[in-house]
Design a protein around this motif. Structure first.
Motif, PDB file in Angstrom:
ATOM      1  N   LEU A 140      30.746  47.793  31.700  1.00  0.00           N
ATOM      2  CA  LEU A 140      31.088  46.541  32.378  1.00  0.00           C
ATOM      3  C   LEU A 140      32.596  46.466  32.525  1.00  0.00           C
ATOM      4  O   LEU A 140      33.322  46.662  31.555  1.00  0.00           O
ATOM      5  CB  LEU A 140      30.595  45.341  31.580  1.00  0.00           C
ATOM      6  CG  LEU A 140      29.095  45.268  31.321  1.00  0.00           C
ATOM      7  CD1 LEU A 140      28.779  44.188  30.304  1.00  0.00           C
ATOM      8  CD2 LEU A 140      28.341  45.015  32.607  1.00  0.00           C
ATOM      9  N   VAL A 141      33.047  46.154  33.720  1.00  0.00           N
ATOM     10  CA  VAL A 141      34.481  46.049  33.975  1.00  0.00           C
ATOM     11  C   VAL A 141      34.756  44.693  34.611  1.00  0.00           C
ATOM     12  O   VAL A 141      34.285  44.406  35.712  1.00  0.00           O
ATOM     13  CB  VAL A 141      34.977  47.172  34.895  1.00  0.00           C
ATOM     14  CG1 VAL A 141      36.467  47.002  35.161  1.00  0.00           C
ATOM     15  CG2 VAL A 141      34.689  48.532  34.263  1.00  0.00           C
ATOM     16  N   GLU A 142      35.538  43.877  33.894  1.00  0.00           N
ATOM     17  CA  GLU A 142      35.876  42.536  34.381  1.00  0.00           C
ATOM     18  C   GLU A 142      37.212  42.539  35.106  1.00  0.00           C
ATOM     19  O   GLU A 142      38.078  43.369  34.840  1.00  0.00           O
ATOM     20  CB  GLU A 142      35.987  41.542  33.218  1.00  0.00           C
ATOM     21  CG  GLU A 142      34.754  41.410  32.358  1.00  0.00           C
ATOM     22  CD  GLU A 142      34.905  42.101  31.027  1.00  0.00           C
ATOM     23  OE1 GLU A 142      34.267  41.669  30.050  1.00  0.00           O
ATOM     24  OE2 GLU A 142      35.669  43.103  30.960  1.00  0.00           O
ATOM     25  N   SER A 143      37.372  41.576  35.998  1.00  0.00           N
ATOM     26  CA  SER A 143      38.644  41.378  36.676  1.00  0.00           C
ATOM     27  C   SER A 143      38.731  39.923  37.124  1.00  0.00           C
ATOM     28  O   SER A 143      37.730  39.204  37.131  1.00  0.00           O
ATOM     29  CB  SER A 143      38.797  42.318  37.873  1.00  0.00           C
ATOM     30  OG  SER A 143      37.784  42.064  38.827  1.00  0.00           O
ATOM     31  N   GLY A 144      39.943  39.498  37.501  1.00  0.00           N
ATOM     32  CA  GLY A 144      40.120  38.172  38.065  1.00  0.00           C
ATOM     33  C   GLY A 144      40.762  37.144  37.151  1.00  0.00           C
ATOM     34  O   GLY A 144      41.021  36.022  37.578  1.00  0.00           O
ATOM     35  N   GLY A 145      41.020  37.507  35.928  1.00  0.00           N
ATOM     36  CA  GLY A 145      41.664  36.560  35.029  1.00  0.00           C
ATOM     37  C   GLY A 145      43.117  36.341  35.415  1.00  0.00           C
ATOM     38  O   GLY A 145      43.669  37.021  36.271  1.00  0.00           O
ATOM     39  N   GLY A 146      43.740  35.353  34.775  1.00  0.00           N
ATOM     40  CA  GLY A 146      45.135  35.084  35.051  1.00  0.00           C
ATOM     41  C   GLY A 146      45.566  33.725  34.551  1.00  0.00           C
ATOM     42  O   GLY A 146      44.867  33.101  33.747  1.00  0.00           O
ATOM     43  N   LEU A 147      46.716  33.285  35.038  1.00  0.00           N
ATOM     44  CA  LEU A 147      47.290  31.995  34.649  1.00  0.00           C
ATOM     45  C   LEU A 147      47.133  31.013  35.804  1.00  0.00           C
ATOM     46  O   LEU A 147      47.448  31.342  36.965  1.00  0.00           O
ATOM     47  CB  LEU A 147      48.770  32.178  34.313  1.00  0.00           C
ATOM     48  CG  LEU A 147      49.585  30.911  34.043  1.00  0.00           C
ATOM     49  CD1 LEU A 147      49.071  30.204  32.801  1.00  0.00           C
ATOM     50  CD2 LEU A 147      51.057  31.258  33.906  1.00  0.00           C
ATOM     51  N   VAL A 148      46.649  29.831  35.498  1.00  0.00           N
ATOM     52  CA  VAL A 148      46.438  28.812  36.521  1.00  0.00           C
ATOM     53  C   VAL A 148      46.744  27.447  35.928  1.00  0.00           C
ATOM     54  O   VAL A 148      46.611  27.246  34.711  1.00  0.00           O
ATOM     55  CB  VAL A 148      44.989  28.876  37.051  1.00  0.00           C
ATOM     56  CG1 VAL A 148      43.988  28.542  35.963  1.00  0.00           C
ATOM     57  CG2 VAL A 148      44.799  28.000  38.268  1.00  0.00           C
ATOM     58  N   GLN A 149      47.163  26.533  36.759  1.00  0.00           N
ATOM     59  CA  GLN A 149      47.422  25.179  36.293  1.00  0.00           C
ATOM     60  C   GLN A 149      46.114  24.396  36.168  1.00  0.00           C
ATOM     61  O   GLN A 149      45.121  24.696  36.846  1.00  0.00           O
ATOM     62  CB  GLN A 149      48.349  24.444  37.253  1.00  0.00           C
ATOM     63  CG  GLN A 149      49.781  24.933  37.228  1.00  0.00           C
ATOM     64  CD  GLN A 149      50.709  24.079  38.071  1.00  0.00           C
ATOM     65  OE1 GLN A 149      50.284  23.416  39.007  1.00  0.00           O
ATOM     66  NE2 GLN A 149      51.989  24.089  37.729  1.00  0.00           N
TER      67      GLN A 149
END
Length: 118
Positions: free
Chosen positions: A4-13
């Motif tokens: 399984l390979v996840e993506s799309g995370g990050g910093l958001v307000q």
């Protein structure tokens, strides 16, 4: 084995949106359902959402109902988690998981960090 390979995370307000993706590969018979869990610092891993490939049955944690949507593309072996109206308490490492049912997800990805600033 299942990968399984996840993506799309990050910093958001706070109030913003993110979409996580997870691509699965490997043993197909053992991954009839896929889902997402999360773990915040100092807390236990908790269930977020899951979807069954057969019938598209979905279930959500109460804390994310109405804000998060899980969807899947079986042809692409991919599951998505659309996260709207994000709150600082949604900050966590989000893990993709798969398994035979939405209540038994026994293969895990490496996780992707989601940080929501206030």
């Amino acid at each position: 084995q299942v990968q399984l390979v996840e993506s799309g995370g990050g910093l958001v307000q706070a109030g913003g949106s993110l979409r996580l993706s997870c691509v699965a590969s490997g043993r197909t018979f053992s991954r009839s359902a896929m889902g997402w869990f999360r773990q915040a610092p100092g807390k236990e891993r908790e269930f977020v959402a899951a979807i069954s490939w057969s019938g598209g049955l979905t279930r959500y944690a109460d804390s994310v109902k109405g804000r998060f949507t899980i969807a899947g593309d079986n042809a692409k072996n991919t599951v998505y988690l659309q996260m709207n109206s994000l709150k600082p308490e949604d900050t966590a490492v989000y893990y993709c998981a798969t398994g035979p049912t939405t209540t038994f997800l026994n293969y895990w990805g490496q996780g992707t960090q989601v940080t929501v600033s206030s």
